[in-house]
Design an enzyme around this catalytic site. Sequence first.
Site, PDB file in Angstrom:
ATOM      1  N   THR A 197       0.152  -7.419  49.049  1.00 41.26           N
ATOM      2  CA  THR A 197       0.397  -8.573  48.184  1.00 41.26           C
ATOM      3  C   THR A 197      -0.794  -9.518  48.168  1.00 41.26           C
ATOM      4  O   THR A 197      -1.571  -9.575  49.115  1.00 41.26           O
ATOM      5  CB  THR A 197       1.678  -9.332  48.595  1.00 41.26           C
ATOM      6  OG1 THR A 197       1.877 -10.423  47.700  1.00 41.26           O
ATOM      7  CG2 THR A 197       1.613  -9.865  50.012  1.00 41.26           C
ATOM      8  N   HIS A 202       8.398 -14.557  47.747  1.00 43.94           N
ATOM      9  CA  HIS A 202       9.664 -15.275  47.572  1.00 43.94           C
ATOM     10  C   HIS A 202      10.812 -14.297  47.871  1.00 43.94           C
ATOM     11  O   HIS A 202      10.591 -13.215  48.367  1.00 43.94           O
ATOM     12  CB  HIS A 202       9.742 -15.856  46.161  1.00 43.94           C
ATOM     13  CG  HIS A 202       8.598 -16.784  45.859  1.00 43.94           C
ATOM     14  ND1 HIS A 202       8.419 -17.965  46.542  1.00 43.94           N
ATOM     15  CD2 HIS A 202       7.563 -16.690  44.988  1.00 43.94           C
ATOM     16  CE1 HIS A 202       7.334 -18.565  46.084  1.00 43.94           C
ATOM     17  NE2 HIS A 202       6.793 -17.816  45.143  1.00 43.94           N
ATOM     18  N   ARG A 291       5.863  -2.926  40.214  1.00 42.24           N
ATOM     19  CA  ARG A 291       5.503  -3.054  38.805  1.00 42.24           C
ATOM     20  C   ARG A 291       4.097  -3.660  38.720  1.00 42.24           C
ATOM     21  O   ARG A 291       3.775  -4.586  39.449  1.00 42.24           O
ATOM     22  CB  ARG A 291       6.519  -4.008  38.162  1.00 42.24           C
ATOM     23  CG  ARG A 291       6.458  -4.053  36.683  1.00 42.24           C
ATOM     24  CD  ARG A 291       7.439  -5.078  36.151  1.00 42.24           C
ATOM     25  NE  ARG A 291       7.341  -5.117  34.704  1.00 42.24           N
ATOM     26  CZ  ARG A 291       6.415  -5.783  34.071  1.00 42.24           C
ATOM     27  NH1 ARG A 291       5.526  -6.498  34.735  1.00 42.24           N
ATOM     28  NH2 ARG A 291       6.365  -5.749  32.747  1.00 42.24           N
TER      29      ARG A 291
END
Length: 570
Positions: A197, A202, A291
């Site tokens: 990431t 979140h 995605r």
Amino acid sequence: MNIDTNAHGGSLVNCYLDYEDTIAKKQQAKDFASWDLTHRQICDIEMILNGAFSPLDGFMKQSDYQSVLDDMRLQNGVLWSMPITLDVSEDFAKQVQLNDEIALRDDEGVIIAVMQVEDIWQPNKTEEAKKAFGSDDLAHPAVNYLFNQAGDYYLGGKLQGLSEPSHYDFKVLRDTPKSLREKFQNMGWKKVVAFQTRNPMHRAHQELTFRAARQVEANLLIQPVVGMTKPGDIDHFSRVRCYEKIIPQYPEQTTMLSLLPLAMRMGGPREALWHAIIRKNYGCTHFIVGRDHAGPGQDSNGNDFYGPYDAQELMECYKEELGIEMVPFQMMVYVEEKAEYQPIDSVSKDQTVLNISGTEFRRRLAEGLEIPQWFSYPEVVEELRKRYPPRHKQGFSVFFTGLSGSGKSTIANALLNKLMEMDERRITLLDGDLVRKHLSSELGFSKEHRNINILRIGYVASEITKNGGIAICAPIAPYRETRRQVRDLISPEGGFIEIHVATSLELCESRDRKGLYAKARAGIIKEFTGISDPYEAPENPELSIDTADCTPDEAAQRIILKLENLGYIR
Ligand code: PPS
């Protein structure tokens, strides 16, 4: 998994010399031609030296580079999707010859490694952009880097590591492939699924990663990139503090956080493959591809560079060979009726999906608005609010521009006092005359000197703004381009409010408070703005004020209202 095996079954590369050879090489290297590594090269070299880029043991030579561009393989046939090259200036390339050893230094001058130059060539950047990133559109961050920052020559060769690139932050969260494998082994983690990431995490991310780990019955490694990400991303310091807040949300002993000093290229599918190879080198057995993995956003025509699931498709093609298993994931969305997250493909038409986009999230932070608990964890939001306070707690700069005698200083002074009365942020007045006395006493009024003067003001104001203060600047600043540069410098740090004090030349001259216009007309003062030097009026200032029809008090009041309207004071 064997601790020393790399992604391709060979041994994990370790380019560092042993203690004695390091001392000897450091001594010799003082006489070598020396190259100061860029930030991206520092990231790349760390990953080469510690084996994260195994089987690479240096910067690519032309044959490997070409083969990676053409076939996504090194010349020996090993799968590798990203060109890793040492780009240098033409000047430096001309100084070195084949077989020379060169010293590669960090920005403090420490020699990180020595490279024996085995290849020197001038790449075809358009070909590289199209083959590696599928486009030569400058809206792609890596293409932009290639054309606007990377040197025009590439040097290739094997590296000998002398010092690890230094990191002073989050030391306990940094691992080499070897040390991470050792940790996995000590904890008895046989199956590890890695999550990549570059954004704060979140609830959707927590949910996705937790489900992925449960699905493949593996432990979870959160491995965020802290090297280089997409320009404009949230800095890694804030992000890592957020990740630290999210780890307790997983069942105890199941999940680990480790930082990756990678320089991302935002290369979508090719980048996903590269990320997977890297994770295998770090000892992971599975890799989550969601995605739009490593997506660079849209091109200059507003079209996506890559399809949302292109990365998953490419990974699928190489799955046998990769040896690290992809865990593909759909986007996770919050389903209101169920009060839980679900993969988007499992949501039925009659269900309500709630989502907050990245842009909307930032807007809410800037306005100090509520961020619902279904979206994120209060601890994470609190951390981000510290980094992105609402506008009325951010710093800002009020930048006046206008002719000499237009009333800039008087209005600036009135504004200063009104703000001091109502606001607790620290305020600095950078008035034209004051700046020329304290910061720019050696400068005159040529275009070059005026621009230096304005950029100095811009720099000081940007620092004040960054630190949450208020800077009121009141120079003439006659050139549009320089004012734009100042805006670009300050805007990322907080507010920038340009005020054109648009009092006409006739009125300024008729007032002639300092008697300068008379001297300028008489030719005693040269290059006088409005008389013998240009003034380029702003095209889109936040506010324009003509002192012919308002008092300093009224002018300052209009600015206060503008600041209120923009949210910087309340
Ligand atoms: S600039 O162009 O922004 O760098 O100018 P600035 O530093 O704001 O100018 C500060 C004051 O210098 C006085 N002064 C001149 N102004 C314009 N042109 C020339 N040649 C010149 N020589 C001296 C002038 O009083 C400026 O102050 P203000 O407050 O604007 O009247």
